[in-house]
Design a protein around this motif. Structure first.
Motif, PDB file in Angstrom:
ATOM      1  N   THR A 176       0.844  -1.193   0.000  1.00 44.69           N
ATOM      2  CA  THR A 176       0.000   0.000   0.000  1.00 44.69           C
ATOM      3  C   THR A 176       0.880   1.243   0.000  1.00 44.69           C
ATOM      4  OG1 THR A 176      -0.158  -0.173   2.404  1.00 44.69           O
ATOM      5  CG2 THR A 176      -2.010  -1.032   1.127  1.00 44.69           C
ATOM      6  N   ALA A 177       0.348   2.291  -0.642  1.00 45.52           N
ATOM      7  CA  ALA A 177       1.043   3.582  -0.695  1.00 45.52           C
ATOM      8  C   ALA A 177       0.036   4.661  -0.333  1.00 45.52           C
ATOM      9  CB  ALA A 177       1.550   3.832  -2.116  1.00 45.52           C
ATOM     10  N   SER A 178       0.423   5.575   0.540  1.00 49.17           N
ATOM     11  CA  SER A 178      -0.535   6.633   0.901  1.00 49.17           C
ATOM     12  C   SER A 178      -0.812   7.533  -0.300  1.00 49.17           C
ATOM     13  CB  SER A 178       0.024   7.467   2.053  1.00 49.17           C
ATOM     14  OG  SER A 178       1.109   8.245   1.562  1.00 49.17           O
ATOM     15  N   LYS A 220       7.996   4.107  -2.836  1.00 51.07           N
ATOM     16  CA  LYS A 220       7.345   2.839  -3.191  1.00 51.07           C
ATOM     17  C   LYS A 220       8.219   2.062  -4.174  1.00 51.07           C
ATOM     18  CE  LYS A 220       4.615   2.852  -0.967  1.00 51.07           C
ATOM     19  NZ  LYS A 220       4.538   2.384   0.427  1.00 51.07           N
ATOM     20  N   ALA A 221       8.900   2.808  -5.062  1.00 49.65           N
ATOM     21  CA  ALA A 221       9.806   2.140  -6.004  1.00 49.65           C
ATOM     22  C   ALA A 221      10.900   1.405  -5.220  1.00 49.65           C
ATOM     23  CB  ALA A 221      10.425   3.164  -6.946  1.00 49.65           C
ATOM     24  N   LEU A 222      11.460   2.085  -4.221  1.00 47.35           N
ATOM     25  CA  LEU A 222      12.518   1.466  -3.414  1.00 47.35           C
ATOM     26  C   LEU A 222      11.947   0.253  -2.654  1.00 47.35           C
ATOM     27  CD1 LEU A 222      14.294   4.676  -1.964  1.00 47.35           C
ATOM     28  CD2 LEU A 222      14.832   3.433  -4.069  1.00 47.35           C
ATOM     29  N   GLU A 223      10.689   0.385  -2.234  1.00 51.90           N
ATOM     30  CA  GLU A 223      10.080  -0.734  -1.489  1.00 51.90           C
ATOM     31  C   GLU A 223       9.802  -1.949  -2.378  1.00 51.90           C
ATOM     32  OE1 GLU A 223       7.988   2.062   1.902  1.00 51.90           O
ATOM     33  OE2 GLU A 223       6.721   0.829   0.625  1.00 51.90           O
ATOM     34  N   ILE A 224       9.485  -1.699  -3.651  1.00 57.42           N
ATOM     35  CA  ILE A 224       9.303  -2.823  -4.587  1.00 57.42           C
ATOM     36  C   ILE A 224      10.628  -3.594  -4.677  1.00 57.42           C
ATOM     37  CG2 ILE A 224       8.999  -3.414  -7.042  1.00 57.42           C
ATOM     38  CD1 ILE A 224       7.073  -0.950  -7.217  1.00 57.42           C
ATOM     39  N   VAL A 241      -0.926  -0.530  -4.454  1.00 53.87           N
ATOM     40  CA  VAL A 241      -2.253   0.071  -4.464  1.00 53.87           C
ATOM     41  C   VAL A 241      -2.194   1.339  -3.604  1.00 53.87           C
ATOM     42  CG1 VAL A 241      -3.145  -1.276  -2.480  1.00 53.87           C
ATOM     43  CG2 VAL A 241      -4.730  -0.365  -4.172  1.00 53.87           C
ATOM     44  N   VAL A 242      -2.870   2.383  -4.074  1.00 55.89           N
ATOM     45  CA  VAL A 242      -2.892   3.621  -3.299  1.00 55.89           C
ATOM     46  C   VAL A 242      -4.004   3.518  -2.251  1.00 55.89           C
ATOM     47  CG1 VAL A 242      -3.284   6.122  -3.397  1.00 55.89           C
ATOM     48  CG2 VAL A 242      -1.923   4.990  -5.181  1.00 55.89           C
ATOM     49  N   HIS A 243      -3.610   3.812  -1.020  1.00 54.87           N
ATOM     50  CA  HIS A 243      -4.547   3.686   0.112  1.00 54.87           C
ATOM     51  C   HIS A 243      -4.275   4.885   1.031  1.00 54.87           C
ATOM     52  CE1 HIS A 243      -6.497   2.251   3.669  1.00 54.87           C
ATOM     53  NE2 HIS A 243      -5.388   1.909   4.290  1.00 54.87           N
ATOM     54  N   PRO A 244      -5.042   5.972   0.823  1.00 56.60           N
ATOM     55  CA  PRO A 244      -4.692   7.248   1.468  1.00 56.60           C
ATOM     56  C   PRO A 244      -4.699   7.232   2.993  1.00 56.60           C
ATOM     57  CG  PRO A 244      -6.387   7.554  -0.214  1.00 56.60           C
ATOM     58  CD  PRO A 244      -6.201   6.085  -0.067  1.00 56.60           C
ATOM     59  N   GLN A 245      -5.474   6.352   3.616  1.00 52.37           N
ATOM     60  CA  GLN A 245      -5.575   6.399   5.094  1.00 52.37           C
ATOM     61  C   GLN A 245      -4.368   5.771   5.792  1.00 52.37           C
ATOM     62  OE1 GLN A 245      -8.070   5.149   3.128  1.00 52.37           O
ATOM     63  NE2 GLN A 245      -9.781   6.581   3.404  1.00 52.37           N
ATOM     64  N   SER A 246      -3.536   5.026   5.090  1.00 54.39           N
ATOM     65  CA  SER A 246      -2.369   4.338   5.682  1.00 54.39           C
ATOM     66  C   SER A 246      -2.736   3.511   6.915  1.00 54.39           C
ATOM     67  CB  SER A 246      -1.276   5.345   6.081  1.00 54.39           C
ATOM     68  OG  SER A 246      -0.873   6.116   4.988  1.00 54.39           O
ATOM     69  N   ALA A 294     -16.527   5.417  13.434  1.00 59.40           N
ATOM     70  CA  ALA A 294     -16.652   5.036  12.017  1.00 59.40           C
ATOM     71  C   ALA A 294     -15.433   5.510  11.240  1.00 59.40           C
ATOM     72  CB  ALA A 294     -17.906   5.667  11.427  1.00 59.40           C
ATOM     73  N   PHE A 295     -14.922   4.668  10.391  1.00 54.59           N
ATOM     74  CA  PHE A 295     -13.888   5.114   9.453  1.00 54.59           C
ATOM     75  C   PHE A 295     -13.969   4.265   8.201  1.00 54.59           C
ATOM     76  CE2 PHE A 295     -10.745   1.688   9.898  1.00 54.59           C
ATOM     77  CZ  PHE A 295     -10.998   1.178  11.166  1.00 54.59           C
ATOM     78  N   SER A 296     -13.445   4.814   7.118  1.00 51.61           N
ATOM     79  CA  SER A 296     -13.502   4.031   5.881  1.00 51.61           C
ATOM     80  C   SER A 296     -12.109   3.870   5.307  1.00 51.61           C
ATOM     81  CB  SER A 296     -14.437   4.683   4.863  1.00 51.61           C
ATOM     82  OG  SER A 296     -14.163   6.051   4.777  1.00 51.61           O
ATOM     83  N   LEU A 297     -11.973   2.853   4.487  1.00 53.04           N
ATOM     84  CA  LEU A 297     -10.688   2.549   3.871  1.00 53.04           C
ATOM     85  C   LEU A 297     -10.868   2.591   2.359  1.00 53.04           C
ATOM     86  CD1 LEU A 297      -9.766  -0.550   6.092  1.00 53.04           C
ATOM     87  CD2 LEU A 297      -8.998   1.803   6.385  1.00 53.04           C
ATOM     88  N   ASP A 298     -10.059   3.387   1.680  1.00 55.72           N
ATOM     89  CA  ASP A 298     -10.167   3.503   0.215  1.00 55.72           C
ATOM     90  C   ASP A 298      -8.940   2.906  -0.451  1.00 55.72           C
ATOM     91  OD1 ASP A 298     -12.571   5.075   0.260  1.00 55.72           O
ATOM     92  OD2 ASP A 298     -11.336   6.707   1.057  1.00 55.72           O
ATOM     93  N   PHE A 299      -9.151   2.391  -1.642  1.00 56.59           N
ATOM     94  CA  PHE A 299      -8.048   1.832  -2.441  1.00 56.59           C
ATOM     95  C   PHE A 299      -8.195   2.301  -3.882  1.00 56.59           C
ATOM     96  CE2 PHE A 299      -8.851  -0.964   1.111  1.00 56.59           C
ATOM     97  CZ  PHE A 299      -7.582  -1.154   1.621  1.00 56.59           C
TER      98      PHE A 299
END
Ligand SMILES: NC(=O)c1ccc[n+]([C@@H]2O[C@H](COP(=O)([O-])OP(=O)(O)OC[C@H]3O[C@@H](n4cnc5c(N)ncnc54)[C@H](OP(=O)(O)O)[C@@H]3O)[C@@H](O)[C@H]2O)c1
Length: 387
Positions: A176-178, A220-224, A241-246, A294-299
């Protein structure tokens, strides 16, 4: 019956990961004993840490800064080591169980390498070690009986999720990437990004270099590349995948289609502690998720056109050899150039691509060769920036 404590050395103890590691150790109820600390130049902060922790050694890599500083208040039992050799000496000392590699950049490689050569457990935050020299480090670790445990939150999440199945059942991993502070900016807007804006990460509070890397998505490139060597995966098995909430720190998909994730608030204390407590889990100071709110998770799929670093990461993971060391050094020099106002934010990745394309690729380099290329790539980047 009292349990023996794990004796740890924290390389880069004055940084963001280093200070969080000391917080984890302080809250460990004696399970972790810090016996070595290091800084590059932050002598005052290092002294304060030494007065709190009372380690066997403190090492200052920049010998001049260390010599100029007044150490009269250093605890009597603490030995002062000056110069880069101090890091390698602490990492290899017999009584050390775990070395936390939390120096930033390619400067972190020497200490991590020394720990691996001494057959220690290496809690690895310094992703640059594997980006630069992944195959060599992993081979050396296997030969010396060293264990490498990830501290990077994504790799820690993958490592934790992997335990839900067998290695041969693993299909792929999803990092995941913020998306950093500029997730929704257009290319034109990215060209005008200021240093202050790039340093304001929306979810993580980290050191300057990794914060800029997150904004360009070079992190993220370095993490790959890090994941490729650490987990011995094919580059095609590593997705982003981009996941802004981290909150979801990464995921593993198994052969039956089950996807296992590790969740937690964006707080490095958990992955740091897991690398230090492994294979156990302990109570700890990391913040916890509150499911009463309540919280939501986006991808979202990443936009590789606006963030070309991701393609570069996959390419370098595929090529291996000298490509990682060149990309890493070019990026460090480009980030420093951006932070000094010499290049624009959008120049960082094309400049890295240019230096990478310029280098004499070798598929199986020695460590010496990689260190030489590290210096070469920095000089090339200086030329590219026209300074
Ligand atoms: N911060 C995070 O949340 C995070 C998350 C995942 C992975 N990581 C990785 O962890 C590593 C550390 O990141 P950070 O954010 O903690 O960095 P940081 O806050 O900038 O701290 C860097 C540490 O390294 C020392 N250092 C800097 N240059 C050095 C040199 N040339 N020789 C020896 N020591 C040197 C610094 O000492 P001085 O204080 O004296 O400068 C400091 O102790 C990086 O590889 C990063 O990619 C960080």
């Amino acid at each position: 019956m009292s349990r023996p404590s794990r004796k740890i050395v924290v390389l880069g103890s004055t940084g963001s990961i280093g200070t969080s590691t000391l917080d984890v150790a302080a809250a460990s109820d004696g399970r972790l004993q810090v016996i070595g600390l290091s800084a590059n130049r932050s002598c005052q902060q290092l002294l304060e840490q030494a007065r709190r922790v009372r380690p066997r050694w403190v090492a200052v890599t920049d010998g001049d800064s260390g010599r100029r500083f007044d150490w009269s208040e250093l605890p009597e039992e603490t030995q002062l080591l000056l110069g880069p050799e101090g890091i390698e000496r602490m990492a290899a000392e017999d009584e050390v169980d775990v070395v936390v590699a939390s120096i930033v950049g390619s400067a972190g490689l020497a200490g991590a390498w020394a720990a691996v050569q001494a057959g220690k457990t290496l809690a690895l935050a310094n992703k640059e070690t594997l980006v630069m020299a992944g195959p060599l480090v992993m081979r050396e670790a296997a030969a010396r009986g060293a264990t490498i445990l990830p501290v990077d939150s994504e790799h820690s999440a993958v490592f934790q999720a992997m335990q839900a199945g067998r290695r041969e059942e693993l299909k792929r991993i999803i990092l995941t990437a913020s998306g950093g502070p500029f997730r929704e900016r257009t290319h034109q807007e990215l060209e005008r990004v200021t240093i202050e804006e790039a340093l304001a990460h929306p979810t993580w509070n980290m050191g300057e270099k990794i914060t800029i890397d997150s904004a360009t998505m070079m992190n993220k490139a370095l993490e790959i590349i890090e994941a490729r060597w650490l987990f011995d995966l094919q580059p095609e098995q590593i997705e982003v995948v981009v996941h802004p909430q981290s909150v979801v720190h990464s995921l593993v998909e198994f052969s039956d289609g089950a996807v296992v994730a590790q969740l937690g608030p964006p707080d490095m204390k958990l992955p740091i502690q897991y690398a230090l407590s492994y294979p156990e889990r302990w109570d700890g100071p990391a913040t916890r998720l509150d499911f009463r709110r309540a919280f939501s998770l986006d991808f979202f799929p990443p936009d590789e056109e606006r963030f070309p670093a991701l393609g570069l990461g996959h390419e370098v993971a595929r090529r291996g050899g000298t490509a990682g060391a060149v990309l890493n050094a070019a990026n460090e020099a480009a980030v420093a150039g951006f932070l000094h106002g010499r290049i624009r934010f959008t120049d960082v990745v094309p400049a890295c691509r240019a230096v990478l394309d310029e280098h004499n690729y070798d598929p199986s380099p020695t460590l010496q060769q990689l260190l030489g290329l590290d210096a070469w790539a920095r000089k090339e980047m200086t030329k590219w920036m026209g300074v």
